[in-house]
Design a protein around this motif. Structure first.
Motif, PDB file in Angstrom:
ATOM      1  N   ALA A   1      38.249 -57.341 -28.452  1.00  0.00           N
ATOM      2  CA  ALA A   1      38.508 -56.840 -27.103  1.00  0.00           C
ATOM      3  C   ALA A   1      38.967 -57.987 -26.201  1.00  0.00           C
ATOM      4  O   ALA A   1      39.908 -57.832 -25.405  1.00  0.00           O
ATOM      5  CB  ALA A   1      37.262 -56.169 -26.541  1.00  0.00           C
ATOM      6  N   ALA A   2      38.329 -59.137 -26.319  1.00  0.00           N
ATOM      7  CA  ALA A   2      38.724 -60.295 -25.517  1.00  0.00           C
ATOM      8  C   ALA A   2      40.147 -60.724 -25.860  1.00  0.00           C
ATOM      9  O   ALA A   2      40.950 -61.051 -24.978  1.00  0.00           O
ATOM     10  CB  ALA A   2      37.754 -61.447 -25.730  1.00  0.00           C
ATOM     11  N   GLY A   3      40.475 -60.725 -27.138  1.00  0.00           N
ATOM     12  CA  GLY A   3      41.833 -61.068 -27.558  1.00  0.00           C
ATOM     13  C   GLY A   3      42.853 -60.067 -27.030  1.00  0.00           C
ATOM     14  O   GLY A   3      43.953 -60.436 -26.606  1.00  0.00           O
TER      15      GLY A   3
ATOM     16  N   GLY B   1      45.766 -60.997 -24.427  1.00  0.00           N
ATOM     17  CA  GLY B   1      47.163 -60.709 -24.751  1.00  0.00           C
ATOM     18  C   GLY B   1      47.815 -59.835 -23.681  1.00  0.00           C
ATOM     19  O   GLY B   1      48.980 -60.033 -23.312  1.00  0.00           O
ATOM     20  N   LEU B   2      47.039 -58.866 -23.168  1.00  0.00           N
ATOM     21  CA  LEU B   2      47.549 -58.005 -22.099  1.00  0.00           C
ATOM     22  C   LEU B   2      47.860 -58.827 -20.853  1.00  0.00           C
ATOM     23  O   LEU B   2      48.912 -58.670 -20.235  1.00  0.00           O
ATOM     24  CB  LEU B   2      46.516 -56.918 -21.801  1.00  0.00           C
ATOM     25  CG  LEU B   2      46.935 -55.767 -20.906  1.00  0.00           C
ATOM     26  CD1 LEU B   2      48.080 -54.997 -21.548  1.00  0.00           C
ATOM     27  CD2 LEU B   2      45.751 -54.852 -20.650  1.00  0.00           C
TER      28      LEU B   2
ATOM     29  N   SER C   1      51.779 -61.664 -17.394  1.00  0.00           N
ATOM     30  CA  SER C   1      52.261 -62.920 -16.798  1.00  0.00           C
ATOM     31  C   SER C   1      53.706 -63.197 -17.198  1.00  0.00           C
ATOM     32  O   SER C   1      54.519 -63.613 -16.367  1.00  0.00           O
ATOM     33  CB  SER C   1      51.376 -64.096 -17.243  1.00  0.00           C
ATOM     34  OG  SER C   1      50.073 -63.938 -16.767  1.00  0.00           O
ATOM     35  N   ARG C   2      54.035 -62.958 -18.453  1.00  0.00           N
ATOM     36  CA  ARG C   2      55.412 -63.168 -18.907  1.00  0.00           C
ATOM     37  C   ARG C   2      56.371 -62.203 -18.205  1.00  0.00           C
ATOM     38  O   ARG C   2      57.474 -62.593 -17.811  1.00  0.00           O
ATOM     39  CB  ARG C   2      55.505 -62.991 -20.420  1.00  0.00           C
ATOM     40  CG  ARG C   2      54.908 -64.133 -21.187  1.00  0.00           C
ATOM     41  CD  ARG C   2      55.054 -63.937 -22.666  1.00  0.00           C
ATOM     42  NE  ARG C   2      54.428 -65.041 -23.390  1.00  0.00           N
ATOM     43  CZ  ARG C   2      54.223 -65.039 -24.681  1.00  0.00           C
ATOM     44  NH1 ARG C   2      54.599 -64.007 -25.422  1.00  0.00           N
ATOM     45  NH2 ARG C   2      53.652 -66.069 -25.260  1.00  0.00           N
TER      46      ARG C   2
END
Length: 132
Positions: A20-22, A26-27, A32-33
């Motif tokens: 979940a943290a990963g 990633g989200l 940000s990108r």
């Protein structure tokens, strides 16, 4: 045996939390990108807008200076027409060579061409009319 069940459940919970943290990391990285890409697109659009605005301003300045030159020419033609029409030749004849040149300059100014200074003598027909 009882401890190994808790250990397996703890490992499963740790794996789920890590997953979940990963996912959320990633989200957030993806957002940000996308934000950065959006800001870059906005910067490019602003630069293009500024270039176009500069071109429009230059064209406006050119148009205003051309319009001012045309107005100056018209004022000069009007001033000279008063001097030409005050001559005694206009008592008996409609127009002389200087009058023809003024009419040519007025026509050029009205059509948007740069009439410039009159060059050379007027046409022979106009000069012949002035002699009658």
């Amino acid at each position: 045996m009882i401890g190994s069940g808790y250990l397996a459940a703890g490992a499963l919970a740790l794996a789920a939390m890590t997953g979940a943290a990963g996912y959320f990391h990633g989200l957030d990285t993806g957002r940000s990108r996308e934000r950065l890409a959006s800001l870059q697109d906005v910067a490019k659009a602003n630069a293009a807008r500024d270039r176009l605005r500069g071109a429009i301003e230059q064209e406006s300045i050119h148009h205003l200076s051309a319009d001012q030159a045309r107005r100056d020419t018209v004022r000069e033609i009007i001033r000279e027409s008063h001097q030409v029409t005050a001559r005694p030749v206009y008592r008996n004849v409609c127009i002389d060579a200087d009058g023809v040149r003024l009419l040519d300059r007025a026509q050029a100014a009205a059509n948007g061409r740069d009439p410039g200074a009159p060059e050379g003598p007027a046409s022979g027909a106009a000069e012949g009319a002035a002699e009658r």
